[in-house]
Design an enzyme around this catalytic site. Sequence first.
Site, PDB file in Angstrom:
ATOM      1  CG  ASN A 189      -2.020  -0.996   1.183  1.00 55.98           C
ATOM      2  OD1 ASN A 189      -2.292  -1.577   0.138  1.00 55.98           O
ATOM      3  ND2 ASN A 189      -2.671  -1.220   2.304  1.00 55.98           N
ATOM      4  NE  ARG A 205      -7.683  -1.615 -10.087  1.00 49.46           N
ATOM      5  CZ  ARG A 205      -6.674  -0.798 -10.396  1.00 49.46           C
ATOM      6  NH1 ARG A 205      -5.678  -1.267 -11.129  1.00 49.46           N
ATOM      7  NH2 ARG A 205      -6.654   0.449  -9.979  1.00 49.46           N
ATOM      8  NE  ARG A 223      -2.517   6.139 -10.924  1.00 53.53           N
ATOM      9  CZ  ARG A 223      -2.201   7.387 -11.247  1.00 53.53           C
ATOM     10  NH1 ARG A 223      -1.096   7.642 -11.920  1.00 53.53           N
ATOM     11  NH2 ARG A 223      -2.997   8.376 -10.909  1.00 53.53           N
ATOM     12  CG  HIS A 232     -14.174   2.930 -11.026  1.00 50.51           C
ATOM     13  ND1 HIS A 232     -14.894   2.934  -9.853  1.00 50.51           N
ATOM     14  CD2 HIS A 232     -13.043   2.231 -10.763  1.00 50.51           C
ATOM     15  CE1 HIS A 232     -14.235   2.274  -8.927  1.00 50.51           C
ATOM     16  NE2 HIS A 232     -13.112   1.834  -9.448  1.00 50.51           N
ATOM     17  CE1 TYR A 260      -8.847  -6.891  -2.744  1.00 54.48           C
ATOM     18  CE2 TYR A 260      -9.836  -5.572  -4.481  1.00 54.48           C
ATOM     19  CZ  TYR A 260      -8.719  -6.020  -3.806  1.00 54.48           C
ATOM     20  OH  TYR A 260      -7.470  -5.590  -4.194  1.00 54.48           O
ATOM     21  NE  ARG A 292     -10.643   0.116   1.926  1.00 51.04           N
ATOM     22  CZ  ARG A 292     -10.642   0.038   0.593  1.00 51.04           C
ATOM     23  NH1 ARG A 292     -11.365  -0.863  -0.016  1.00 51.04           N
ATOM     24  NH2 ARG A 292      -9.938   0.888  -0.127  1.00 51.04           N
ATOM     25  CG  HIS A 327     -13.875  -3.055  -3.186  1.00 49.76           C
ATOM     26  ND1 HIS A 327     -14.454  -3.301  -4.409  1.00 49.76           N
ATOM     27  CD2 HIS A 327     -12.892  -2.139  -3.420  1.00 49.76           C
ATOM     28  CE1 HIS A 327     -13.842  -2.585  -5.343  1.00 49.76           C
ATOM     29  NE2 HIS A 327     -12.893  -1.870  -4.767  1.00 49.76           N
TER      30      HIS A 327
END
Length: 701
Positions: A45, A371, A401, A431, A464, A560, A588
């Site tokens: 992270n 992703r 990214r 997204h 997740y 979160r 998530h």
Amino acid sequence: MRKDIACTNRELSWIEFNFRVLYQAFDKNNPLLERLKFIAITASNLDEFIMVRVGGLMYMRKKGKRRKDPSGMTPYAQLKAINKRVNQMYREQYTHYSKTLEPALAEKGFNRKRYNELSPEQKSFLSDYVSRELAPVLTPSAVELGAVKPLIHNLELHILARIQGDKKDRDKYAVMPLGFETKRFIILPSEAGRCEFILLEDAVKAHISNWFEGCRVLECCSFRPTRNADIELQEDEAPDLLTGMEEVLEERKSSDCIRLEIESGMSEKGGEFLRELLECGKRWTFRLDGPLNLKAFMDMTSIEGFESLKNEPWQPQPSDQIDPSAGIFEQIQKKDILLYHPYESFDPVIRFVEEAAGDPSVLSIKLVIYRTSSKSPMVAALKRAAENGKYVTALLELKARFDERSNIEWARMLENSGVQVIYGVKGLKTHSKVCVVVRREEAGVVRYVHYGTGNYNDKTAKLYSDISYMTCNEALGFDATAFFNSVSGYSQPQNLRRLYMSPITLRKKITQMIEAETERAKNSQKAEITAKMNSLVDKNLIEKLYAASQAGVEIKLNVRGICCLKPGVEGLSENITVTSIVDRFLEHARIYCFYHGGNENIFISSADWMTRNLDKRVELLVPIDSANCKKRLKSFLNTHLADNVSSWTLLPDGSYKKNRPKKGEKRIRSQEQLYLQACRRTERKRGKVVDQLTPHMGENY
């Protein structure tokens, strides 16, 4: 509004989140390898945070920009505060790893060894390994200040060798990259039931003469640079999106070095040489007392034979809403289906696309890929569908990214299979998480839609927590088609029937819902807002929430990560509470609930309440109308809000307090409760009873 207390700095709030993750590594109730895993997660992270957020701030400062953020901090002030907290994080990471985890793991037979600790047999093995596997592969490069220097790769571990010059010459330097593909952990011969290993850099340093025969190596130490990854695609200047993104990836390889990690044993002379070579400031050079790149230890946490040092795995449960013997479209036709992963399996979502690929009645499939996994069954199904003659459209977001390279590869493979590949809307990241299947049936053409809060990634769906919603609701199906038309062409989806889409209508809808609760409170009616998200940053929405709190709206937020809102401030936010859950799975899901006079409006979304999501991305807000699905979502929210084991409460000053059950209070660990509920539903038909789980079960954060 009292501007001095309105917002917490976004970057410092993120660092607080990473500290909450790090404290999972300190929890003695977690097995040792799980604690090591949390160390690795925080290191990973931090890498991304430095590359993107710190890189962006450094670029702003370099350009002389002094504009203050909503918390009132300039880029320079932010960098100074971030640096202080990053130093503290390094101290806590490395102190805990070196003084607690590594010795405790060694006692259990999981032992990192230094070269001087090796047995004669192990030294012989290592010498042969270095000669056979490393010496032919690794190559040092001479480096001099002011001369053309070799490319020193971002985040790659390197060795710096300082070599004694002759009487007339100064010391010489060489840099040797250790490679991304080279094994970091060299497993040594050891007794049964033990795992003894030496780090790659320790093995190289012990055999450095293999690369510098006839030279006197004065010192040999490891280092690791971090380069700025906050490089945006200039779409107006790129000949096409695919080519432009490839250019961005190349540019990142040689961007500014913004962080330099060096091992503690490196001399001041060696450190100064590296700083000058890489043009990295002293403040952002970190001398670390332990192995560099702790995230690499993630690979070792899954090693076989040490199950007692790991969590007992939670296996995703088959949903009781899904009949494995019946077709998925037949079941969606009967009722809307809502799943909560990873407590419930992601397999029905994979089935949704796989069955569509082989169904003769299916005319087309459209899906967004932001992703996905390296061997994605979803992508394979799209390819098969195109080969079966179906009209298949895949929107691949090339600007996701750090997934840009893999998405470029997927795009080319899908195009070669006959899939229509599009790259989204110019200037915006797409997204949204949506898949629509168009099927010809007796009654006519029917649209089946999957909306989600997570990506179409079968791997992360086990790690997740996310919501999946499958429906053939006519309005939601119409909107799904309108969405794809808008992102693949030039149409503007102004007439969506039920969906709300950023950057057009999503912000407006959320604002209207908050304002409606505010008006009810002003009229002495019951008013509530309950929301679960990853981040809360947008200043305008924060101000609306403050106004709602002042009017008497009860606001319960489960956030979160980043939260720039300050709850519990007198005269501003007394009616707002904010909690954060950090546990086995990464929270998530985005779920938004507005009381609405008792007729609750509940939504799922791909969007957090961040300015980038609301104004700079293509996101979806999906209303849930099914009474059963709404009931389930509200139950999930209530379970998370009741957590007193894995949750933290945000305090008015921006710090967090770990929640613990009060005396006599029932222990509620929300992820455990939700998994237990999934197990009970699965076993109900089998006549079994599941009352409790092994403490601290789970597989991944």
